[in-house]
Write a protein that holds these residues in place. Structure first.
Motif, PDB file in Angstrom:
ATOM      1  N   UNK A 116       0.621  -1.149  -0.061  1.00 33.85           N
ATOM      2  CA  UNK A 116       0.038   0.044   0.109  1.00 33.85           C
ATOM      3  C   UNK A 116       0.782   1.296   0.098  1.00 33.85           C
ATOM      4  N   UNK A 117       2.120   1.152   0.144  1.00 33.07           N
ATOM      5  CA  UNK A 117       3.004   2.333   0.529  1.00 33.07           C
ATOM      6  C   UNK A 117       3.056   3.186  -0.463  1.00 33.07           C
ATOM      7  N   UNK A 118       3.075   2.637  -1.782  1.00 35.14           N
ATOM      8  CA  UNK A 118       2.945   3.996  -3.084  1.00 35.14           C
ATOM      9  C   UNK A 118       1.778   4.821  -3.081  1.00 35.14           C
ATOM     10  N   UNK A 119       0.439   3.742  -2.749  1.00 34.05           N
ATOM     11  CA  UNK A 119      -0.542   4.856  -2.764  1.00 34.05           C
ATOM     12  C   UNK A 119      -0.672   5.753  -1.813  1.00 34.05           C
ATOM     13  N   UNK A 120      -0.185   5.289  -0.450  1.00 33.92           N
ATOM     14  CA  UNK A 120      -0.317   6.388   0.615  1.00 33.92           C
ATOM     15  C   UNK A 120       0.532   7.418   0.453  1.00 33.92           C
ATOM     16  N   UNK A 121       1.532   7.135  -0.201  1.00 32.73           N
ATOM     17  CA  UNK A 121       2.596   8.318  -0.443  1.00 32.73           C
ATOM     18  C   UNK A 121       1.923   9.305  -1.286  1.00 32.73           C
ATOM     19  N   UNK A 122       1.081   8.745  -2.519  1.00 34.19           N
ATOM     20  CA  UNK A 122       0.387   9.356  -3.571  1.00 34.19           C
ATOM     21  C   UNK A 122      -0.824  10.081  -2.853  1.00 34.19           C
ATOM     22  N   UNK A 123      -1.518   9.684  -1.730  1.00 34.26           N
ATOM     23  CA  UNK A 123      -2.537  10.526  -0.920  1.00 34.26           C
ATOM     24  C   UNK A 123      -2.112  11.547  -0.240  1.00 34.26           C
ATOM     25  N   UNK A 124      -0.871  11.221   0.330  1.00 36.16           N
ATOM     26  CA  UNK A 124      -0.270  12.390   1.311  1.00 36.16           C
ATOM     27  C   UNK A 124       0.261  13.548   0.317  1.00 36.16           C
ATOM     28  N   UNK A 125       0.698  13.292  -0.799  1.00 41.52           N
ATOM     29  CA  UNK A 125       1.272  14.239  -1.805  1.00 41.52           C
ATOM     30  C   UNK A 125       0.224  15.017  -2.281  1.00 41.52           C
ATOM     31  N   UNK A 126      -1.063  14.175  -2.699  1.00 40.11           N
ATOM     32  CA  UNK A 126      -2.109  15.052  -3.246  1.00 40.11           C
ATOM     33  C   UNK A 126      -2.752  15.911  -2.210  1.00 40.11           C
ATOM     34  N   UNK A 127      -2.718  15.504  -0.921  1.00 44.68           N
ATOM     35  CA  UNK A 127      -3.345  16.390   0.273  1.00 44.68           C
ATOM     36  C   UNK A 127      -2.383  17.645   0.362  1.00 44.68           C
ATOM     37  N   UNK A 128      -1.121  17.438   0.420  1.00 42.73           N
ATOM     38  CA  UNK A 128      -0.113  18.514   0.425  1.00 42.73           C
ATOM     39  C   UNK A 128      -0.266  19.627  -0.812  1.00 42.73           C
ATOM     40  N   UNK A 129      -0.384  18.990  -2.093  1.00 44.29           N
ATOM     41  CA  UNK A 129      -0.540  19.589  -3.080  1.00 44.29           C
ATOM     42  C   UNK A 129      -1.906  20.767  -2.934  1.00 44.29           C
ATOM     43  N   UNK A 130      -2.838  19.939  -2.232  1.00 45.54           N
ATOM     44  CA  UNK A 130      -4.104  21.030  -2.284  1.00 45.54           C
ATOM     45  C   UNK A 130      -3.935  22.034  -1.058  1.00 45.54           C
ATOM     46  N   UNK A 131      -3.197  21.541  -0.078  1.00 43.57           N
ATOM     47  CA  UNK A 131      -2.838  22.690   0.996  1.00 43.57           C
ATOM     48  C   UNK A 131      -2.143  23.631   0.193  1.00 43.57           C
ATOM     49  N   UNK A 132      -1.048  23.527  -0.492  1.00 39.38           N
ATOM     50  CA  UNK A 132      -0.154  24.581  -1.074  1.00 39.38           C
ATOM     51  C   UNK A 132      -0.950  25.288  -1.904  1.00 39.38           C
ATOM     52  N   UNK A 133      -2.089  24.737  -2.816  1.00 37.38           N
ATOM     53  CA  UNK A 133      -2.872  25.354  -3.740  1.00 37.38           C
ATOM     54  C   UNK A 133      -3.663  26.293  -2.977  1.00 37.38           C
ATOM     55  N   UNK A 134      -4.340  25.889  -2.057  1.00 31.44           N
ATOM     56  CA  UNK A 134      -5.220  26.837  -1.189  1.00 31.44           C
ATOM     57  C   UNK A 134      -4.627  27.868  -0.455  1.00 31.44           C
ATOM     58  N   UNK A 135      -3.361  27.618   0.129  1.00 29.19           N
ATOM     59  CA  UNK A 135      -2.549  28.616   0.655  1.00 29.19           C
ATOM     60  C   UNK A 135      -2.808  28.744   2.231  1.00 29.19           C
ATOM     61  N   UNK A 136      -2.074  29.272   2.706  1.00 31.45           N
ATOM     62  CA  UNK A 136      -2.162  29.639   4.242  1.00 31.45           C
ATOM     63  C   UNK A 136      -2.945  30.847   4.725  1.00 31.45           C
ATOM     64  N   UNK A 137      -3.820  30.681   5.664  1.00 29.96           N
ATOM     65  CA  UNK A 137      -3.664  29.970   6.717  1.00 29.96           C
ATOM     66  C   UNK A 137      -4.580  28.564   6.661  1.00 29.96           C
ATOM     67  N   UNK A 138      -4.368  27.617   7.160  1.00 31.10           N
ATOM     68  CA  UNK A 138      -5.125  26.351   6.937  1.00 31.10           C
ATOM     69  C   UNK A 138      -5.473  25.634   8.131  1.00 31.10           C
ATOM     70  N   UNK A 139      -6.527  24.876   8.204  1.00 34.03           N
ATOM     71  CA  UNK A 139      -6.628  24.006   9.407  1.00 34.03           C
ATOM     72  C   UNK A 139      -5.982  22.487   9.185  1.00 34.03           C
ATOM     73  N   UNK A 140      -5.131  22.216   9.874  1.00 34.45           N
ATOM     74  CA  UNK A 140      -4.315  20.881   9.594  1.00 34.45           C
ATOM     75  C   UNK A 140      -5.153  19.829   9.737  1.00 34.45           C
ATOM     76  N   UNK A 141      -6.037  19.840  10.762  1.00 28.09           N
ATOM     77  CA  UNK A 141      -6.826  18.601  10.969  1.00 28.09           C
ATOM     78  C   UNK A 141      -7.638  18.344   9.732  1.00 28.09           C
TER      79      UNK A 141
END
Length: 399
Positions: A116-141
């Motif tokens: 499952x590791x490659x898929x989990x890496x992908x899920x984490x990276x997608x979430x981080x991409x979305x955080x970067x796209x929407x910008x700060x501040x953000x609710x990390x939860x």
């Protein structure tokens, strides 16, 4: 407005730490008489070695047996109790527990999790991409800690991710001990009805997910109620625990910037850091209560047969018998013998998955946002005091 009930001793925290009262209970008596949120008198066991002993002895400390004293509150009918208990491994003792766990264990081996590791890496990276796209501040939860493990467990089990808002809201309230017991009972019924629908769908058309696997390989050995119980437990545990570890763990690292830098910059520090965070945070306050099947002695205290026993995991994981300087967060030591995942036959089945998600998510988050910081004063961060799984309501961050 209804006043929130008094927190049980085992759930009392001073932000990251067990309260002084809970620590004193461990360091003085070791076993303390308490009252559960359901009005059942119980014995609270708080020392590390004693907690391991209770975890290790399913014969004398039963998960399945009910205590002699039951609260005078509305309860499920006998039929409903049997329905809700079916498949709930935490409510079983061997050999019933062994039968169910044996079917699931192959799906949670370290080797299987690595697939499952490659898929989990992908899920984490997608979430981080979305955080970067929407910008700060953000609710990390809301924007990272919750969606990452939720999507992982949904894909693993075969639960539609589109339903996440509904089941996350239901689960969060189900685990909130400040709510009236009648409301929590209704939520439990709703949760079981939802999962029963997914089981019916899986029986009709089994997919490649875990629910489909269980139907194909064990469908004749498991009732639909058992399948619903297994899936309900895995869904709840799979997103509630890991998401709260990611949120609370990030806050802990932000409060210890030297240790945050090690997790961010040194891959060899990540696994020991995960273990130490598990020990230090102990997000599961107590796990399932046990009931004594005979008279027992713990820490010099005699506990009669038929009494409920509760384990204080935050106190046990801060016991000087486990590590030196237990109140300090020190990611370099690893703390491999902690009881954050339990111990014995009920040791957390999903521990390999949770560890892998944290091992991937923490350094990825900190590398993507090297200037990550709180967007509010630390004193304004709200901790989930009344939840069975400890964590944060929100974590406002900037970068």
């Amino acid at each position: 407005m209804t006043e929130a009930p008094e927190l049980p001793l085992q759930m009392r925290r001073a932000r990251f730490d067990p309260t002084d009262e809970l620590s004193r209970a461990r360091d003085s008596e070791g076993v303390t008489r308490v009252m559960t949120p359901f009005g059942i008198p119980a014995y609270l066991v708080s020392r590390y070695e004693d907690v391991r002993e209770v975890f290790s002895d399913a014969g004398r400390f039963s998960n399945a047996r009910r205590p002699s004293t039951l609260p005078d509150v509305p309860r499920f009918t006998e039929e409903e109790q049997a329905e809700l208990r079916a498949g709930q491994m935490l409510a079983y003792d061997p050999p019933d527990h062994t039968r169910l766990r044996r079917m699931l264990t192959p799906e949670f081996t370290v080797r299987r999790m690595r697939r499952l590791e490659p898929r989990i890496v992908e899920i984490v990276d997608d979430a981080l991409d979305e955080l970067a796209r929407t910008g700060a501040p953000a609710d990390l939860v809301a924007d990272f800690a919750l969606p990452v493990p939720s999507l992982v467990i949904c894909e693993l089990l075969g639960v539609p991710y589109a339903d996440r808002t509904e089941f996350q809201h239901r689960t969060s309230r189900l685990l909130d001990v400040s709510l009236p017991i009648e409301e929590r009972m209704a939520l439990q019924r709703e949760s079981r009805e939802y999962m029963a629908g997914l089981v019916a769908r899986a029986r009709a058309t089994p997919g490649e997910d875990m629910l489909g696997m269980l139907v194909r390989e064990h469908g004749d050995d498991l009732t639909s109620s058992e399948l619903a119980g297994i899936a309900s437990l895995l869904l709840l545990a799979g997103h509630e625990t890991t998401s709260n570890m990611l949120g609370l763990g990030t806050l802990a690292l932000l409060r210890h910037p030297d240790q945050l830098a090690m997790v961010r910059d040194d891959p060899d520090r990540v696994e020991p850091a995960v273990e130490e965070l598990l020990r230090w945070l102990s997000i599961v306050h107590s796990g399932m209560p046990r009931t004594t099947t005979t008279e027992v002695e713990i820490a010099g205290h005699t506990i009669p047969e038929g009494e409920q026993v509760i384990l204080a995991l935050p106190a046990a994981n801060r016991d000087p018998a486990l590590v030196e300087r237990p109140e300090e967060l020190d990611i370099t030591r690893g703390a491999p013998r902690h009881v954050a995942f339990g111990h014995g036959v009920h040791h957390c089945l999903g521990a390999p998955l949770a560890r892998m998600e944290m091992r991937i998510a923490f350094p990825a988050l900190l590398r993507r946002f090297p200037d990550l910081a709180l967007a509010v004063p630390y004193e304004d961060v709200g901790f989930r005091a009344y939840h069975v799984v400890y964590g944060l309501h929100t974590l406002p961050v900037t970068w």
